[in-house]
Design a protein around this motif. Structure first.
Motif, PDB file in Angstrom:
ATOM      1  N   UNK A 121       1.006  -1.414   0.064  1.00 16.74           N
ATOM      2  CA  UNK A 121       0.019   0.026   0.099  1.00 16.74           C
ATOM      3  C   UNK A 121       0.751   1.285  -0.082  1.00 16.74           C
ATOM      4  N   UNK A 122       0.532   2.187  -0.786  1.00 20.04           N
ATOM      5  CA  UNK A 122       1.111   3.652  -0.975  1.00 20.04           C
ATOM      6  C   UNK A 122       0.104   4.843  -0.545  1.00 20.04           C
ATOM      7  N   UNK A 143      -6.916   0.061  -0.150  1.00 16.06           N
ATOM      8  CA  UNK A 143      -7.152   1.282  -0.716  1.00 16.06           C
ATOM      9  C   UNK A 143      -7.443   2.531   0.266  1.00 16.06           C
ATOM     10  N   UNK A 144      -8.502   2.005   1.018  1.00 18.91           N
ATOM     11  CA  UNK A 144      -8.900   2.701   1.942  1.00 18.91           C
ATOM     12  C   UNK A 144      -8.000   3.365   3.095  1.00 18.91           C
ATOM     13  N   UNK A 145      -7.134   2.299   3.646  1.00 17.76           N
ATOM     14  CA  UNK A 145      -6.040   2.735   4.530  1.00 17.76           C
ATOM     15  C   UNK A 145      -5.032   3.487   3.886  1.00 17.76           C
ATOM     16  N   UNK A 146      -4.906   3.260   2.743  1.00 15.35           N
ATOM     17  CA  UNK A 146      -3.787   4.217   1.862  1.00 15.35           C
ATOM     18  C   UNK A 146      -4.498   5.692   1.908  1.00 15.35           C
ATOM     19  N   UNK A 147      -5.630   5.622   1.596  1.00 17.91           N
ATOM     20  CA  UNK A 147      -6.376   7.077   1.562  1.00 17.91           C
ATOM     21  C   UNK A 147      -6.503   7.707   2.860  1.00 17.91           C
ATOM     22  N   UNK A 149      -4.294   7.248   5.477  1.00 18.72           N
ATOM     23  CA  UNK A 149      -3.195   7.865   5.839  1.00 18.72           C
ATOM     24  C   UNK A 149      -2.720   8.943   5.123  1.00 18.72           C
ATOM     25  N   UNK A 150      -3.068   9.175   3.832  1.00 13.93           N
ATOM     26  CA  UNK A 150      -2.622  10.332   2.927  1.00 13.93           C
ATOM     27  C   UNK A 150      -3.403  11.570   3.692  1.00 13.93           C
ATOM     28  N   UNK A 151      -4.515  11.428   4.099  1.00 23.18           N
ATOM     29  CA  UNK A 151      -5.171  12.556   4.492  1.00 23.18           C
ATOM     30  C   UNK A 151      -4.642  12.797   6.088  1.00 23.18           C
ATOM     31  N   UNK A 152      -4.185  11.742   6.840  1.00 26.79           N
ATOM     32  CA  UNK A 152      -3.711  12.082   8.079  1.00 26.79           C
ATOM     33  C   UNK A 152      -2.484  12.879   7.921  1.00 26.79           C
ATOM     34  N   UNK A 153      -1.577  12.293   7.030  1.00 28.85           N
ATOM     35  CA  UNK A 153      -0.418  13.410   6.660  1.00 28.85           C
ATOM     36  C   UNK A 153      -0.476  14.521   5.996  1.00 28.85           C
TER      37      UNK A 153
END
Length: 249
Positions: A121-122, A143-147, A149-153
């Protein structure tokens, strides 16, 4: 006759010549066969119409031969703001209408990717104001985890101050943050069916970050793979991060 100095322009700078947004310029460049997604085509580079450059963080981007590309855009019926058919200065034109992203201190595009879903996952974010980017990966996720994490970062990058717009192509993420999570919390972190929400720790972190901000925090859904240069760039970085994790594993 002295040779003219060759100059290069970004899409934003080309847009100013015609009263267009960078995204609108990108649409025209694609129609001309000079751009495919976020990148210039091989033809554009070979014909010296585009050149690759690199930001300080190593992120590549493309610039365009100002005069030649301007003429190609004009061939599509676009009229440069400083010229008209009779020559000389053009009549005064109104500025383009305000964009949905105006009025924010930061505008950040986010995206996530999972190869195989689940799988390597990226995640990635692209700051549309500063051109800064961030990305990373994990060995196994969705995909949901990647999405998420992207918002968190992206929230961590933005910090607590200033008005922020986060642009994501995941309706799941936007619904979680703006609608579902507050209701889950009121029910003791349970969904309407009584089950615990997926990815709960990430959801809690994001909600805490949003609620700790002193500036406004808004979310906008963006249709994925539809030519938005910042969404395309975030997708490209997220996929590359997932691929790097898979290769390393």
């Amino acid at each position: 006759m002295a040779a003219r100095t060759r100059t290069w322009s970004t899409q934003t700078e080309l847009g100013k010549l015609f009263g267009l947004t960078a995204r609108e310029v990108g649409t025209h460049l694609t129609a001309l066969g000079l751009k495919a997604g976020p990148r210039a085509t091989e033809r554009a580079v070979t014909e010296d119409l585009a050149a690759e450059r690199t930001l300080r963080d190593g992120t590549p981007f493309f610039v365009w031969h100002t005069e030649r590309v301007r003429d190609l855009l004009a061939s599509r019926g676009l009229q440069p703001r400083t010229e008209h058919a009779g020559g000389g200065e053009s009549p005064a034109r109104q500025d383009p209408p305000p964009r949905a992203t105006d009025g924010y201190d930061r505008v950040i595009a986010t995206d996530g990717s999972a190869l195989g879903n689940p799988g390597p996952t990226g995640w990635a974010w692209v700051d549309q104001r500063s051109a800064e980017t961030g990305s990373g990966g994990l060995a196994h996720g969705t995909n949901n985890i990647g999405e998420l994490i992207a918002v968190r970062e992206a929230l961590r990058h933005a910090g607590p101050e200033g008005d922020l717009l986060i642009r994501a192509d995941s309706q799941y993420v936007i619904n979680v943050v703006t609608s579902w999570a507050p209701g889950w919390r009121r029910r003791g972190w349970r969904k309407g069916d009584g089950k615990a929400p997926e990815n709960l720790e990430l959801v809690k972190e994001i909600l805490d970050l949003v609620e700790s901000r002193t500036g406004r925090t808004d979310f906008e859904w963006v249709r994925g793979h539809a030519g938005d240069e910042h969404n395309e760039r975030a997708d490209e970085l997220a996929v590359a991060a997932a691929q790097a994790v898979r290769t390393a594993g």
